[in-house]
Design an enzyme around this catalytic site. Structure first.
Site, PDB file in Angstrom:
ATOM      1  N   HIS A  62      -2.879  -3.363  -0.766  1.00 29.54           N
ATOM      2  CA  HIS A  62      -1.639  -4.029  -0.390  1.00 29.54           C
ATOM      3  C   HIS A  62      -1.811  -5.533  -0.207  1.00 29.54           C
ATOM      4  O   HIS A  62      -2.899  -6.009   0.093  1.00 29.54           O
ATOM      5  CB  HIS A  62      -1.116  -3.465   0.935  1.00 29.54           C
ATOM      6  CG  HIS A  62      -0.852  -2.002   0.905  1.00 29.54           C
ATOM      7  ND1 HIS A  62      -0.930  -1.222   2.035  1.00 29.54           N
ATOM      8  CD2 HIS A  62      -0.502  -1.167  -0.101  1.00 29.54           C
ATOM      9  CE1 HIS A  62      -0.636   0.040   1.722  1.00 29.54           C
ATOM     10  NE2 HIS A  62      -0.385   0.091   0.436  1.00 29.54           N
ATOM     11  N   LYS A  72      -5.677 -11.294   7.177  1.00 28.85           N
ATOM     12  CA  LYS A  72      -5.859 -10.117   8.046  1.00 28.85           C
ATOM     13  C   LYS A  72      -7.277 -10.087   8.589  1.00 28.85           C
ATOM     14  O   LYS A  72      -8.225 -10.449   7.895  1.00 28.85           O
ATOM     15  CB  LYS A  72      -5.622  -8.825   7.257  1.00 28.85           C
ATOM     16  CG  LYS A  72      -4.218  -8.660   6.721  1.00 28.85           C
ATOM     17  CD  LYS A  72      -4.089  -7.391   5.884  1.00 28.85           C
ATOM     18  CE  LYS A  72      -2.685  -7.255   5.331  1.00 28.85           C
ATOM     19  NZ  LYS A  72      -2.584  -6.084   4.443  1.00 28.85           N
ATOM     20  N   TYR A 132      -5.602  -4.107  13.035  1.00 32.86           N
ATOM     21  CA  TYR A 132      -5.748  -5.382  12.338  1.00 32.86           C
ATOM     22  C   TYR A 132      -4.698  -6.392  12.756  1.00 32.86           C
ATOM     23  O   TYR A 132      -3.582  -6.064  13.072  1.00 32.86           O
ATOM     24  CB  TYR A 132      -5.780  -5.194  10.827  1.00 32.86           C
ATOM     25  CG  TYR A 132      -4.595  -4.516  10.200  1.00 32.86           C
ATOM     26  CD1 TYR A 132      -3.631  -5.247   9.520  1.00 32.86           C
ATOM     27  CD2 TYR A 132      -4.456  -3.135  10.255  1.00 32.86           C
ATOM     28  CE1 TYR A 132      -2.547  -4.626   8.920  1.00 32.86           C
ATOM     29  CE2 TYR A 132      -3.384  -2.503   9.662  1.00 32.86           C
ATOM     30  CZ  TYR A 132      -2.431  -3.259   8.991  1.00 32.86           C
ATOM     31  OH  TYR A 132      -1.348  -2.634   8.405  1.00 32.86           O
ATOM     32  N   ASP A 169       1.699   4.289  -2.969  1.00 36.69           N
ATOM     33  CA  ASP A 169       0.354   3.868  -3.369  1.00 36.69           C
ATOM     34  C   ASP A 169      -0.102   4.592  -4.636  1.00 36.69           C
ATOM     35  O   ASP A 169      -0.785   4.000  -5.474  1.00 36.69           O
ATOM     36  CB  ASP A 169      -0.644   4.100  -2.240  1.00 36.69           C
ATOM     37  CG  ASP A 169      -0.498   3.076  -1.120  1.00 36.69           C
ATOM     38  OD1 ASP A 169       0.224   2.073  -1.303  1.00 36.69           O
ATOM     39  OD2 ASP A 169      -1.103   3.290  -0.048  1.00 36.69           O
TER      40      ASP A 169
END
Length: 188
Positions: A62, A72, A132, A169
């Site tokens: 992603h 991130k 995260y 996905d």
């Protein structure tokens, strides 16, 4: 804290120090002044926490496109995962290449994934929690994905089992023909 460069410029493995005794441990997973001093200045604005119940759960690959691109900092709160960053910056010498690292609750490692890289992971044990930080909030109108097992990227996923995937996905596009919104050397 230990900061380790990877083969992809900007992607780093950060391992905070742990201070432990018979009760457990304490660790600063993020310290802005220490990271600024190391040349890693990020303004994180959102924390995310996900739970994957089954080994072999794959989330990714992603990214969020500019102007809402995200840096991130990923860590494992419980369990174990194989965390991956893929360079998707047009003109980069490492375009389409990936790095991966095992993040576990025990090893305390974190993966810093800057904007311009797709991110994904595979869980290695049951009930794995992923935590995260992101430098922008979720913006679904800018989200994108690449196919997790695209042979052109060639990620060497550690578990040879049928993955647990979302429909989105499983249907993500391949790198071939992908028109990346990121350019090498561009600043967000």
């Amino acid at each position: 804290m230990d900061i380790e460069k990877t083969a992809l410029d900007g992607v780093m493995i950060i391992t905070p120090k742990r201070f432990g005794d018979h009760r457990g441990f304490f660790s600063e997973s993020w310290n802005k002044s220490a990271m600024d001093a190391a040349g890693l200045s990020y303004d994180f604005v959102q924390d995310n926490h996900s739970l994957s119940m089954t080994p072999g759960t794959v989330r990714g690959l992603h990214f969020q496109a500019p102007p809402r691109a995200q840096d991130k900092l990923v860590r494992c709160g419980r369990g174990a995962l194989f965390d991956v960053a893929v360079d998707i910056r047009k003109g980069s010498a490492t375009y389409g290449q990936w790095v991966g690292v095992e993040l576990t609750a025990e090893n305390g490692k974190q993966l810093l994934v800057p904007a311009g890289f797709a991110h994904g992971f595979m869980t290695l044990v049951p009930e794995t929690e992923i935590i995260y930080k992101c430098t922008d909030t979720y913006a679904p109108e800018t989200e994108g994905a690449l196919l997790w097992n695209d042979a052109d990227i060639g990620i060497d996923w550690p578990l040879d089992i049928a993955p647990v995937l979302s429909e989105k996905d499983a249907a993500a596009p391949r790198l071939a023909g992908f028109d990346s919104p990121f350019k090498a050397g561009a600043t967000e």
